[in-house]
Scaffold this active site. Structure first.
Site, PDB file in Angstrom:
ATOM      1  N   ASP A 176     -10.603   3.363   4.210  1.00  0.00           N
ATOM      2  CA  ASP A 176     -11.060   1.970   4.134  1.00  0.00           C
ATOM      3  C   ASP A 176     -12.583   1.898   4.010  1.00  0.00           C
ATOM      4  OD1 ASP A 176      -9.263  -0.166   4.073  1.00  0.00           O
ATOM      5  OD2 ASP A 176      -8.703   0.110   6.182  1.00  0.00           O
ATOM      6  N   GLN A 236      -4.434  -1.283   9.658  1.00  0.00           N
ATOM      7  CA  GLN A 236      -4.500  -2.620   9.067  1.00  0.00           C
ATOM      8  C   GLN A 236      -5.147  -3.608  10.044  1.00  0.00           C
ATOM      9  OE1 GLN A 236      -3.754  -3.293   5.914  1.00  0.00           O
ATOM     10  NE2 GLN A 236      -4.118  -5.483   6.059  1.00  0.00           N
ATOM     11  N   LYS A 243       0.836  -1.203   0.000  1.00  0.00           N
ATOM     12  CA  LYS A 243       0.000   0.000   0.000  1.00  0.00           C
ATOM     13  C   LYS A 243       0.874   1.257   0.000  1.00  0.00           C
ATOM     14  CE  LYS A 243      -3.858  -2.383   2.242  1.00  0.00           C
ATOM     15  NZ  LYS A 243      -4.662  -2.675   3.450  1.00  0.00           N
TER      16      LYS A 243
HETATM   17  N1  GUN Z   1      -7.177  -6.576   6.271  1.00  0.00           N
HETATM   18  C1  GUN Z   1      -7.609  -7.301   5.199  1.00  0.00           C
HETATM   19  N2  GUN Z   1      -8.168  -6.492   4.284  1.00  0.00           N
HETATM   20  C2  GUN Z   1      -8.088  -5.234   4.781  1.00  0.00           C
HETATM   21  C3  GUN Z   1      -8.488  -3.967   4.274  1.00  0.00           C
HETATM   22  O1  GUN Z   1      -9.055  -3.819   3.186  1.00  0.00           O
HETATM   23  N3  GUN Z   1      -8.205  -2.919   5.077  1.00  0.00           N
HETATM   24  C4  GUN Z   1      -7.611  -3.039   6.277  1.00  0.00           C
HETATM   25  N4  GUN Z   1      -7.388  -1.944   7.000  1.00  0.00           N
HETATM   26  N5  GUN Z   1      -7.220  -4.194   6.766  1.00  0.00           N
HETATM   27  C5  GUN Z   1      -7.453  -5.290   6.018  1.00  0.00           C
END
Ligand code: GUN
Length: 301
Positions: free
Chosen positions: A139, A116, A72
């Site tokens: 998100d 995350q 990311k």
């Molecule tokens: N863990 C798995 N997928 C995601 C996501 O799309 N965002 C976040 N913050 N954590 C995740």
């Protein structure tokens, strides 16, 4: 031929193409093109003195999470965005984490905040997600953004289902009036996916791990979105001829190789179009995170 035919390539480079009939929905290519478009908008915004910035918080040392967050942060660089990665040990207190989020909420150089998941068990995930300012919630997990989607006035949207919508759009799939079957009902993928498809005019069936006779449902589907978390779970006999199949899975097969929830080999013989793993939804999830960060900076900075 539609203007989206460019994104459909006839054969999967990693698979024998002899009896594959499905088109391949090339998420990686759509992601590359979308990122080029994002980069232009980032440049235009920077010329007005606003450089979009993303803060990513990782707590603990889940190896998969490490890979995801570093991808990311790396992608921000590709489109010219500013990014910071904050890493904390697994024993970080919830109070300390909330303090960091409050600081980022008022930091003018940051337009998007992502914590995350999963978080260590001693931290209340809901409390953390609700602490993120809804205008920086890239998100789309905050109650305000989830509720906005549910009532048909989407603001910041969950990245994975948002990316799947773009893949369907780019592959020329007719969503209005189609029957879409979503397998998986998580807050991250399944639920927002169902709402986005509903908003676009599809008839929705949402299945979960307890669904009886899953194949009965999937065989009715014009569109299948598989987000089950089980390797090669959706097989060709569960798919109607010509259906569009999007694979959200990220699993390891018996040889430790990355694979999706869809058994590509059997499904690609019956489906009309299918997205691969890797090279399908994964690159689109990251791209929509960049899009959300850009939109947050454009709208709210
Ligand atoms: N863990 C798995 N997928 C995601 C996501 O799309 N965002 C976040 N913050 N954590 C995740």
């Amino acid at each position: 031929p539609s203007r989206f035919d460019f994104y459909i390539i006839a054969a999967h480079p990693n698979q024998p193409s002899t009896d594959m009939t499905a088109h391949l929905i090339d998420g990686k290519q759509i992601a590359t093109d979308t990122q080029a478009h994002i980069k232009e908008r980032v440049t235009a915004l920077s010329a007005r003195g606003i450089n979009p910035g993303l803060a990513v918080i990782l707590v603990g040392d889940n190896p998969a999470s490490h890979v995801y967050v570093s991808n990311k942060v790396k992608s921000c660089g590709v489109v010219g965005m500013h990014s910071v990665l904050e890493q904390y040990p697994a024993d970080l207190s919830e109070t300390k984490l909330l303090e960091r989020i409050h600081a980022l909420n008022i930091d003018p150089s940051i337009h998007g905040i992502l914590v995350q998941l999963p978080l260590p068990a001693h931290i209340n995930e809901h409390a953390v997600l609700e602490a993120i300012s809804p205008i920086k919630d890239v998100d789309g997990f905050h109650l305000i953004n989830a509720g906005a989607l549910m009532t048909g006035q989407p603001r910041l949207r969950a990245c994975t289902p948002y990316g799947v919508m773009k893949m369907l759009e780019h592959s020329g799939t007719e969503i209005r009036g189609a029957h879409a079957v979503v397998i998986g009902a998580s807050n991250i993928v399944g639920k927002p996916m169902a709402l986005m498809l509903l908003q676009a005019g599809a008839t929705i069936t949402v299945c979960n791990s307890k669904t009886r006779d899953l194949a009965h449902h999937t065989r009715q589907a014009d569109i299948i979105v598989a987000a089950v978390g089980r390797a090669k779970f959706i097989t060709g006999d569960m798919v109607k001829a010509g259906a569009v199949v999007i694979d959200v899975g990220m699993n390891r097969d018996e040889n430790g190789k990355l694979c999706g929830d869809v058994d590509f080999e059997s499904v690609s013989k019956v489906a009309g179009a299918v997205s691969p793993v890797p090279g399908g939804v994964g690159p689109m999830t990251i791209t929509m995170l960049l899009m959300n960060t850009l939109e947050a900076a454009e709208k709210y900075a």
